[in-house]
Scaffold this active site. Structure first.
Site, short mmCIF file in Angstrom:
data_model
loop_
_atom_site.label_atom_id
_atom_site.label_comp_id
_atom_site.label_asym_id
_atom_site.label_seq_id
_atom_site.Cartn_x
_atom_site.Cartn_y
_atom_site.Cartn_z
N ARG A 127 0.85 -1.20 0.00
CA ARG A 127 0.00 0.00 0.00
C ARG A 127 0.88 1.25 0.00
O ARG A 127 0.62 2.20 -0.73
CB ARG A 127 -0.91 -0.02 1.24
CG ARG A 127 -1.84 1.16 1.35
CD ARG A 127 -3.06 0.83 2.19
NE ARG A 127 -2.87 1.14 3.60
CZ ARG A 127 -3.73 0.79 4.56
NH1 ARG A 127 -4.81 0.09 4.26
NH2 ARG A 127 -3.52 1.12 5.81
N ARG A 150 -0.41 -0.91 15.86
CA ARG A 150 -1.81 -1.10 15.44
C ARG A 150 -2.21 -2.57 15.55
O ARG A 150 -3.31 -2.90 15.96
CB ARG A 150 -2.01 -0.59 14.00
CG ARG A 150 -2.27 0.92 13.98
CD ARG A 150 -1.80 1.57 12.69
NE ARG A 150 -2.52 1.14 11.53
CZ ARG A 150 -2.04 1.21 10.28
NH1 ARG A 150 -0.83 1.70 10.06
NH2 ARG A 150 -2.75 0.81 9.26
P1 ADP Z 1 -6.35 0.53 9.74
O1 ADP Z 1 -7.55 -0.34 9.66
O2 ADP Z 1 -5.49 0.44 8.53
O3 ADP Z 1 -5.54 0.37 11.00
P2 ADP Z 1 -8.04 2.92 10.04
O4 ADP Z 1 -8.06 3.89 8.94
O5 ADP Z 1 -9.27 2.11 10.28
O6 ADP Z 1 -6.76 2.04 9.78
O7 ADP Z 1 -7.70 3.67 11.44
C1 ADP Z 1 -6.56 4.48 11.58
C2 ADP Z 1 -6.43 4.94 13.03
O8 ADP Z 1 -7.57 5.72 13.41
C3 ADP Z 1 -6.36 3.84 14.09
O9 ADP Z 1 -5.06 3.31 14.23
C4 ADP Z 1 -6.84 4.60 15.33
O10 ADP Z 1 -5.82 5.43 15.85
C5 ADP Z 1 -7.92 5.50 14.78
N1 ADP Z 1 -9.25 4.84 14.83
C6 ADP Z 1 -10.03 4.50 13.77
N2 ADP Z 1 -11.17 3.94 14.17
C7 ADP Z 1 -11.14 3.91 15.54
C8 ADP Z 1 -12.01 3.43 16.55
N3 ADP Z 1 -13.20 2.85 16.26
N4 ADP Z 1 -11.62 3.57 17.85
C9 ADP Z 1 -10.46 4.14 18.18
N5 ADP Z 1 -9.58 4.60 17.28
C10 ADP Z 1 -9.89 4.50 15.96
#
Ligand code: ADP
Length: 203
Positions: A127, A150
């Site tokens: 990516r 993560r």
């Molecule tokens: P990925 O699935 O690639 O880890 P996302 O775009 O879903 O990435 O999320 C990026 C970041 O946004 C997460 O690592 C977190 O910091 C924050 N985040 C997203 N959704 C949530 C959630 N439901 N609760 C807490 N933090 C969130």
């Protein structure tokens, strides 16, 4: 059609969610995208979230619960929505459940995409490479250190959601290692049997 995608970062939730938005005429609600937009806007929420996100941690339940509960009130969510990246903790799932009950709404499916961790690391590397090749901006949390964080946040706080939804009889686990088209076909087969399928297919 109201749908939740579960799975670790890089599992393909966003890719699959985008494909379904066209077919069902319902929006993809990615909390990651919403939080990144808040960061770019320089809003108060964005300022609070940026540091945590860059380090690969989870933003507080209160912030994301608030964002999602306001978002699902919008008119484009009337026919349903696809949650991508929310809920990510058991407390978030409980708040979502209460919110839906209060609005008299039901979930049609909770789909978990299962993938092995080595593949995830490769997918994130790809990516990043594709983004660079296309002249785009690499996400500030798409680096090895934040990615490891993560993944560990996922294992510790998000993976327990599978059990939560399994106990409610709502969980379907699909092989996220299959070809992207095969994953879409498998998801569509699940959704065809879902209670909200008839009403929400875009015609
Ligand atoms: P990925 O699935 O690639 O880890 P996302 O775009 O879903 O990435 O999320 C990026 C970041 O946004 C997460 O690592 C977190 O910091 C924050 N985040 C997203 N959704 C949530 C959630 N439901 N609760 C807490 N933090 C969130």
């Amino acid at each position: 059609m109201r749908l939740i995608f579960l799975g670790p970062p890089g599992a393909g939730k966003g890719t699959q969610a985008k494909r379904l938005t066209d077919k069902y005429g319902i929006p993809q609600l990615s909390t990651g995208d919403m939080l990144r937009a808040a960061v770019n806007d320089g809003s108060e929420i964005g300022k609070r979230a940026k540091e945590v996100m860059d380090a690969g941690g989870l933003v507080s339940d209160d912030i994301v619960n608030q964002i999602v509960s306001e978002r699902i009130e919008q008119p484009d969510c009337e026919k349903g929505f696809i949650l991508d990246g929310y809920p990510r903790t058991v407390p978030q799932a409980k708040v979502l459940g209460e919110n839906l009950r209060a609005k008299n709404l039901v979930l049609d499916a909770v789909i978990e995409l299962k993938v092995d961790e080595e593949a995830l690391v490769r997918r994130i590397e790809n990516r990043v490479a594709e983004t660079v090749a296309a002249g785009g901006t690499v996400r500030s949390d798409d680096n090895p250190e934040s990615f490891r964080k993560r993944l560990s946040e996922y294992r510790e706080k998000t993976a327990p959601l599978s059990k939560h939804y399994e106990e409610q009889g709502e969980l379907v686990v699909l092989d996220g290692m299959a070809h992207v088209d095969q994953v879409t076909t498998a998801i569509e087969a699940v959704l065809e049997k879902a209670p909200g399928a008839e009403a929400s297919v875009a015609r």
